[in-house]
Structure formats: structure tokens, C-alpha cells
Motif scaffolding. Structure first.
Motif, PDB file in Angstrom:
ATOM      1  N   ASP A  26       0.833  -1.210   0.000  1.00 54.94           N
ATOM      2  CA  ASP A  26       0.000   0.000   0.000  1.00 54.94           C
ATOM      3  C   ASP A  26       0.861   1.250   0.000  1.00 54.94           C
ATOM      4  OD1 ASP A  26      -2.934  -0.904   0.344  1.00 54.94           O
ATOM      5  OD2 ASP A  26      -1.848  -2.135   1.791  1.00 54.94           O
ATOM      6  N   LEU A  27       1.970   1.211   0.740  1.00 57.31           N
ATOM      7  CA  LEU A  27       2.943   2.296   0.720  1.00 57.31           C
ATOM      8  C   LEU A  27       4.337   1.689   0.777  1.00 57.31           C
ATOM      9  CD1 LEU A  27       1.512   5.036   3.147  1.00 57.31           C
ATOM     10  CD2 LEU A  27       1.659   5.160   0.655  1.00 57.31           C
ATOM     11  N   ILE A  28       5.307   2.436   0.267  1.00 61.00           N
ATOM     12  CA  ILE A  28       6.705   2.013   0.298  1.00 61.00           C
ATOM     13  C   ILE A  28       7.527   3.074   1.014  1.00 61.00           C
ATOM     14  CG2 ILE A  28       8.773   1.621  -1.108  1.00 61.00           C
ATOM     15  CD1 ILE A  28       6.915   0.477  -3.275  1.00 61.00           C
ATOM     16  N   ILE A  29       8.355   2.640   1.943  1.00 65.17           N
ATOM     17  CA  ILE A  29       9.340   3.525   2.566  1.00 65.17           C
ATOM     18  C   ILE A  29      10.681   3.262   1.893  1.00 65.17           C
ATOM     19  CG2 ILE A  29      10.656   4.009   4.679  1.00 65.17           C
ATOM     20  CD1 ILE A  29       8.143   3.273   6.279  1.00 65.17           C
ATOM     21  N   THR A  30      11.354   4.309   1.454  1.00 62.79           N
ATOM     22  CA  THR A  30      12.737   4.175   0.996  1.00 62.79           C
ATOM     23  C   THR A  30      13.616   4.980   1.942  1.00 62.79           C
ATOM     24  OG1 THR A  30      12.744   6.102  -0.473  1.00 62.79           O
ATOM     25  CG2 THR A  30      11.997   4.021  -1.398  1.00 62.79           C
ATOM     26  N   VAL A  31      14.895   4.646   1.967  1.00 62.78           N
ATOM     27  CA  VAL A  31      15.788   5.275   2.937  1.00 62.78           C
ATOM     28  C   VAL A  31      16.588   6.428   2.347  1.00 62.78           C
ATOM     29  CG1 VAL A  31      15.928   3.194   4.336  1.00 62.78           C
ATOM     30  CG2 VAL A  31      17.587   3.534   2.493  1.00 62.78           C
ATOM     31  N   SER A  32      16.378   6.714   1.061  1.00 63.38           N
ATOM     32  CA  SER A  32      17.075   7.839   0.428  1.00 63.38           C
ATOM     33  C   SER A  32      16.300   8.304  -0.793  1.00 63.38           C
ATOM     34  CB  SER A  32      18.497   7.431   0.002  1.00 63.38           C
ATOM     35  OG  SER A  32      18.448   6.417  -0.988  1.00 63.38           O
ATOM     36  N   GLU A  33      16.551   9.538  -1.182  1.00 64.09           N
ATOM     37  CA  GLU A  33      15.951  10.068  -2.407  1.00 64.09           C
ATOM     38  C   GLU A  33      16.467   9.299  -3.621  1.00 64.09           C
ATOM     39  OE1 GLU A  33      13.638  12.251  -2.830  1.00 64.09           O
ATOM     40  OE2 GLU A  33      13.428  13.055  -0.797  1.00 64.09           O
ATOM     41  N   ASN A  34      17.695   8.822  -3.541  1.00 61.79           N
ATOM     42  CA  ASN A  34      18.272   8.062  -4.647  1.00 61.79           C
ATOM     43  C   ASN A  34      17.505   6.760  -4.891  1.00 61.79           C
ATOM     44  OD1 ASN A  34      20.757   7.649  -6.510  1.00 61.79           O
ATOM     45  ND2 ASN A  34      20.609   5.740  -5.368  1.00 61.79           N
ATOM     46  N   THR A  35      17.187   6.048  -3.818  1.00 62.25           N
ATOM     47  CA  THR A  35      16.423   4.810  -3.984  1.00 62.25           C
ATOM     48  C   THR A  35      15.015   5.113  -4.485  1.00 62.25           C
ATOM     49  OG1 THR A  35      17.690   3.665  -2.266  1.00 62.25           O
ATOM     50  CG2 THR A  35      15.549   2.754  -2.804  1.00 62.25           C
ATOM     51  N   LYS A  36      14.438   6.201  -4.014  1.00 58.64           N
ATOM     52  CA  LYS A  36      13.127   6.604  -4.524  1.00 58.64           C
ATOM     53  C   LYS A  36      13.186   6.801  -6.042  1.00 58.64           C
ATOM     54  CE  LYS A  36       9.827  10.450  -4.407  1.00 58.64           C
ATOM     55  NZ  LYS A  36       9.475  11.758  -3.787  1.00 58.64           N
ATOM     56  N   SER A  37      14.209   7.494  -6.514  1.00 57.86           N
ATOM     57  CA  SER A  37      14.355   7.720  -7.956  1.00 57.86           C
ATOM     58  C   SER A  37      14.529   6.412  -8.707  1.00 57.86           C
ATOM     59  CB  SER A  37      15.556   8.633  -8.227  1.00 57.86           C
ATOM     60  OG  SER A  37      15.346   9.914  -7.676  1.00 57.86           O
ATOM     61  N   ASP A  38      15.306   5.500  -8.119  1.00 55.55           N
ATOM     62  CA  ASP A  38      15.499   4.191  -8.754  1.00 55.55           C
ATOM     63  C   ASP A  38      14.179   3.436  -8.889  1.00 55.55           C
ATOM     64  OD1 ASP A  38      18.213   4.609  -8.972  1.00 55.55           O
ATOM     65  OD2 ASP A  38      18.738   3.460  -7.174  1.00 55.55           O
ATOM     66  N   LEU A  39      13.354   3.475  -7.841  1.00 55.69           N
ATOM     67  CA  LEU A  39      12.068   2.779  -7.884  1.00 55.69           C
ATOM     68  C   LEU A  39      11.158   3.374  -8.950  1.00 55.69           C
ATOM     69  CD1 LEU A  39      11.226   2.274  -4.091  1.00 55.69           C
ATOM     70  CD2 LEU A  39      12.059   0.569  -5.709  1.00 55.69           C
ATOM     71  N   ILE A  40      11.162   4.684  -9.068  1.00 55.41           N
ATOM     72  CA  ILE A  40      10.320   5.350 -10.061  1.00 55.41           C
ATOM     73  C   ILE A  40      10.816   5.051 -11.477  1.00 55.41           C
ATOM     74  CG2 ILE A  40       9.627   7.604 -10.962  1.00 55.41           C
ATOM     75  CD1 ILE A  40       9.706   8.615  -8.023  1.00 55.41           C
ATOM     76  N   ASN A  41      12.135   5.149 -11.675  1.00 53.66           N
ATOM     77  CA  ASN A  41      12.701   5.022 -13.024  1.00 53.66           C
ATOM     78  C   ASN A  41      12.811   3.576 -13.504  1.00 53.66           C
ATOM     79  OD1 ASN A  41      13.036   7.825 -13.177  1.00 53.66           O
ATOM     80  ND2 ASN A  41      15.052   7.726 -12.210  1.00 53.66           N
ATOM     81  N   VAL A  42      13.138   2.666 -12.587  1.00 53.08           N
ATOM     82  CA  VAL A  42      13.376   1.278 -12.991  1.00 53.08           C
ATOM     83  C   VAL A  42      12.124   0.420 -12.860  1.00 53.08           C
ATOM     84  CG1 VAL A  42      14.754  -0.795 -12.540  1.00 53.08           C
ATOM     85  CG2 VAL A  42      15.813   1.466 -12.347  1.00 53.08           C
ATOM     86  N   LEU A  43      11.419   0.547 -11.742  1.00 54.22           N
ATOM     87  CA  LEU A  43      10.244  -0.298 -11.493  1.00 54.22           C
ATOM     88  C   LEU A  43       8.921   0.414 -11.779  1.00 54.22           C
ATOM     89  CD1 LEU A  43      11.315  -2.140  -8.216  1.00 54.22           C
ATOM     90  CD2 LEU A  43      11.255  -3.044 -10.541  1.00 54.22           C
ATOM     91  N   LYS A  44       9.007   1.694 -12.149  1.00 53.27           N
ATOM     92  CA  LYS A  44       7.812   2.475 -12.508  1.00 53.27           C
ATOM     93  C   LYS A  44       6.809   2.550 -11.347  1.00 53.27           C
ATOM     94  CE  LYS A  44       9.791   2.638 -16.469  1.00 53.27           C
ATOM     95  NZ  LYS A  44      10.641   3.833 -16.778  1.00 53.27           N
ATOM     96  N   VAL A  45       7.322   2.626 -10.131  1.00 51.84           N
ATOM     97  CA  VAL A  45       6.461   2.793  -8.956  1.00 51.84           C
ATOM     98  C   VAL A  45       5.940   4.228  -8.942  1.00 51.84           C
ATOM     99  CG1 VAL A  45       6.347   2.739  -6.430  1.00 51.84           C
ATOM    100  CG2 VAL A  45       7.771   1.078  -7.655  1.00 51.84           C
ATOM    101  N   PRO A  46       4.641   4.438  -8.752  1.00 53.79           N
ATOM    102  CA  PRO A  46       4.111   5.801  -8.698  1.00 53.79           C
ATOM    103  C   PRO A  46       4.741   6.589  -7.535  1.00 53.79           C
ATOM    104  CG  PRO A  46       2.337   4.199  -8.911  1.00 53.79           C
ATOM    105  CD  PRO A  46       3.579   3.421  -8.624  1.00 53.79           C
ATOM    106  N   GLU A  47       5.137   7.810  -7.804  1.00 58.32           N
ATOM    107  CA  GLU A  47       5.800   8.630  -6.782  1.00 58.32           C
ATOM    108  C   GLU A  47       4.924   8.801  -5.548  1.00 58.32           C
ATOM    109  OE1 GLU A  47       8.114  12.936  -6.346  1.00 58.32           O
ATOM    110  OE2 GLU A  47       7.046  12.432  -8.192  1.00 58.32           O
TER     111      GLU A  47
END
Length: 373
Positions: free
Chosen positions: A143-164
Motif C-alpha cells: 500500500d505504501l513504500i518507505i525508501t531510505v534515500s531520495e536516490n532509492t526513490k528515484s530508482d524505484l520510479i525510473n526502474v520499477l515504474k512505482v508511482p511517486e
């Protein structure tokens, strides 16, 4: 509201994610919350510790988080039923894993990094295939994802297409056990026969930690520095360790490098405090907690300027290209020769590490729980 948290990464030996869970439990213990917390573990020692705290409850399970056959099967079939029977409202998986099947509860997954997708050649094939499947399922079902850095957030959006809108960034916290000691204990120094000033590395000896590049840089240092210094490497050996050994021999450093293996936090604290320079030439990090641990202990830091490390280290470290041994060697020389620069980085390091507190991490995590309440 009842919240269940998987704390199986506290099983010994504890590594990075286990320390994250340790800090989260410590923070929740101090945080006044109307929620009831249930901690899931298969380790009796962990369950006994949880039982001592009247604020917490526990749920016992059979399988370790490292059991990727029976453990994962249990997590996807039996666990949802048990969570539902306990009336759990939210399940938090701090180490990626969550049940895809939800029976009346919502899920939060903490995704620390997706290095296995970005650097597949550095991972064993079976591990790579398994995690590629799991991470896609987790990213979709949570339902929600916690990431530990802005870099990992960007990776999830760009690679796995996770909605921001599905991602919340909550940086890790420095464990309060790491601090500058007024009086050092040289017992651990004697144990490993460390007899010179030393450069320190801390972390599992995974291929992406880039230890051979540290050896290459050290071998190119002026003779005077090489005579005065040695390298101390702290961490458990992982796959492809033979490449580290080959680099050690290639650069004629077999007598200059100390491998301590896995150490407990008390021993690592002593080694941080006695180190002259902390070096972290990693090729990729979801966060890079050892950088802040070293800063908390008053050690000047040299670290890679890639992935999440610049946002964690800020201006408090000397940032280098991890693929450039000359640049790394130059940074080492600068900290050895320039006492003013050294003191500047030490003072900046204390300030930088203080930004990453357990209190802040806990408050932001509880806020995510509130979002799903």
C-alpha cells in the motif's frame, strides 16, 4: 490500532537492515503512541527481550528471513491468516518482504535499494532471479513504500515504474552507540595486531563495496604514508571474495591489510574511534550508514560520489569517483598532509551525523502508519 513489524533481521549476526530495525524498536519504545505494536520473530532471544517491554507484543514464527523457500511460502500463506486472526491493521516489512495476500490489513515495505537490478553482474544468479521477482511483487502489492534515500526513490520510479505518490522517504538513523570516546580501549587493536595508524572500512565484503579499488589506491601512495599506515577491513566475507584476495596479492599488501571478519558493535565502536581515516569506496548504496557512524565517532571520511552517498554525507566527507584510484589516493594524501582539512571534515561530520536521529526516523515512520490508519 494494531501494527505488526517483522523483526527477524535481528537474528544474529546482525547487519545493516538489522541495525535499522534495532533503531526503530528503540525509537518506538520512547515514542508515545496510541498504537499497539506486535513484533514478528523466530528467535527466542528476541522474543524474550520484547516480552520484557509492556508496551510491545510479539508473534512467534518458525522460519528465519534467510529461509527463502519455506520462509517465503509461510509468509505468503500462513502469515496473512495469523495477522488477520490477531486483528492486525498494518504489516510493516522493514526488510523488503511483505505478504502479497492481504486479509483485512494493509502493508508497508521498506525498500533499501535495488542494487541487484542496477548491478546484476555483482550478484549470484539465483539471488538475482529471486529478488527480481520478489521486488516487482512487493512494489505492486504494498500500500505504501518507505525508501531510505531520495536516490532509492528515484530508482524505484525510473526502474520499477512505482508511482511517486506511493513512496515515502525516511532516512536511516545513526545508532546512539556510535560516538566519540573520551577514553579508548586498545584491546581490539591488540587482538588483531594493529600496530600502525590505519584506514578503516566497515561493511559486508560484497563485490559492490569495491575493496580492490581501495587496495589499488593504497599501493600508489607515497612510500612514507605506506610505511606509517595499514588498512583495517571490518565485515563478513560474501561471494566473489577471491577477487579481494587476488587484489591483495597483486598490490603486495598481504602484510598491510587486517581482515577482522564480522564484529559486534562494541568492537566496531573502538575501531572507529582509533581510525585515522574512514574510506568507503562503494559503487552503490541505498543509504551508506557506516559513513555516518564514522562521522559520529570523529573520523574524517572519504566516500564515493555515487548513488545515495552524496545526500547522506553532504559536504562533511571528501567525495571521490569510486572507479578512480588516483582520486581516492589523492583524498587520502590530502587528509594525511593537511591537518586543517582533516579538522574541518571531523567537525562537519559531527554536525552531519546529528541530522540523522532515531527520534526523527521514528516520528516519520509513525506518520506513515497514520496515513494508512
Amino acid at each position: 490500532m494494531k501494527i505488526a513489524i517483522d523483526v527477524r533481521t535481528l537474528n544474529k549476526p546482525i547487519s545493516g537492515i538489522g541495525y535499522y530495525v534495532q533503531s526503530l524498536i528503540a525509537g518506538l519504545n520512547k515514542y508515545e503512541s496510541p498504537y499497539e505494536y506486535f513484533f514478528l520473530s523466530n528467535e527466542q532471544d528476541t522474543l524474550n527481550e520484547i516480552a520484557k517491554n509492556p508496551k510491545f507484543r510479539y508473534m512467534k514464527n518458525t522460519f528465519s528471513h534467510e529461509n527463502h523457500l519455506l520462509g517465503d511460502l509461510w509468509e505468503q500463506t500462513i502469515l496473512p491468516l495469523r495477522l488477520s486472526a490477531r486483528g492486525i491493521s498494518i504489516f510493516h516489512g522493514p526488510s523488503y518482504l511483505i505478504p502479497a495476500l492481504k486479509k483485512g490489513f494493509k502493508t508497508i515495505a521498506t525498500i533499501h535499494d535495488i542494487a541487484f537490478l542496477l548491478y546484476p553482474h555483482l550478484e549470484p544468479l539465483k539471488f538475482r532471479v529471486y529478488l527480481r521477482y520478489m521486488i516487482k511483487t512487493i512494489a505492486k502489492s504494498s500500500d505504501l513504500i518507505i525508501t531510505v534515500s531520495e536516490n532509492t526513490k528515484s530508482d524505484l520510479i525510473n526502474v520499477l515504474k512505482v508511482p511517486e505518490k506511493k513512496i515515502r522517504v525516511i532516512p536511516l538513523a545513526v545508532n546512539e552507540r556510535y560516538y566519540k570516546l573520551e577514553q579508548k580501549n586498545d584491546e581490539i587493536i591488540k587482538k588483531f595486531d594493529i600496530n600502525k595508524k590505519y584506514l578503516l572500512f566497515v561493511g559486508d565484503l560484497h563485490p559492490r563495496k569495491n575493496i580492490p579499488k581501495l587496495f589499488e589506491a593504497f599501493s600508489s601512495l607515497p612510500d612514507k604514508i605506506k610505511k606509517e599506515y595499514q588498512i583495517v577491513v571490518v565485515g563478513a566475507r560474501k561471494w566473489s571474495f577471491e577477487k579481494v584476495e587476488k587484489s591483495l596479492i597483486k598490490h603486495h599488501l598481504t602484510t598491510k591489510v587486517v581482515f577482522t571478519g564480522y564484529l559486534n558493535e562494541d568492537d566496531i565502536l573502538q575501531l572507529y574511534n582509533s581510525a585515522d581515516i574512514f574510506v568507503f569506496p562503494s559503487l552503490y548504496e541505498g543509504f551508506g550508514l557506516p559513513v555516518l557512524e564514522a562521522m559520529s565517532c570523529g573520523v574524517p571520511v572519504i566516500a564515493s560520489k555515487v548513488s545515495s552517498i552524496p545526500e547522506i554525507a553532504g559536504n562533511a566527507a571528501i567525495l571521490i569517483d569510486p572507479n578512480n584510484s588516483e582520486e581516492l589516493a589523492g583524498a587520502i594524501i590530502a587528509l594525511v598532509d593537511n591537518s586543517g582539512l582533516r579538522q574541518e571534515k571531523i567537525e562537519a561530520g559531527f554536525k552531519q551525523a546529528n541530522l540523522f536521529s532515531i527520534k526523527r526516523m521514528t516520528e516519520e515512520t509513525v506518520q506513515v502508519y497514520k496515513e494508512l490508519a
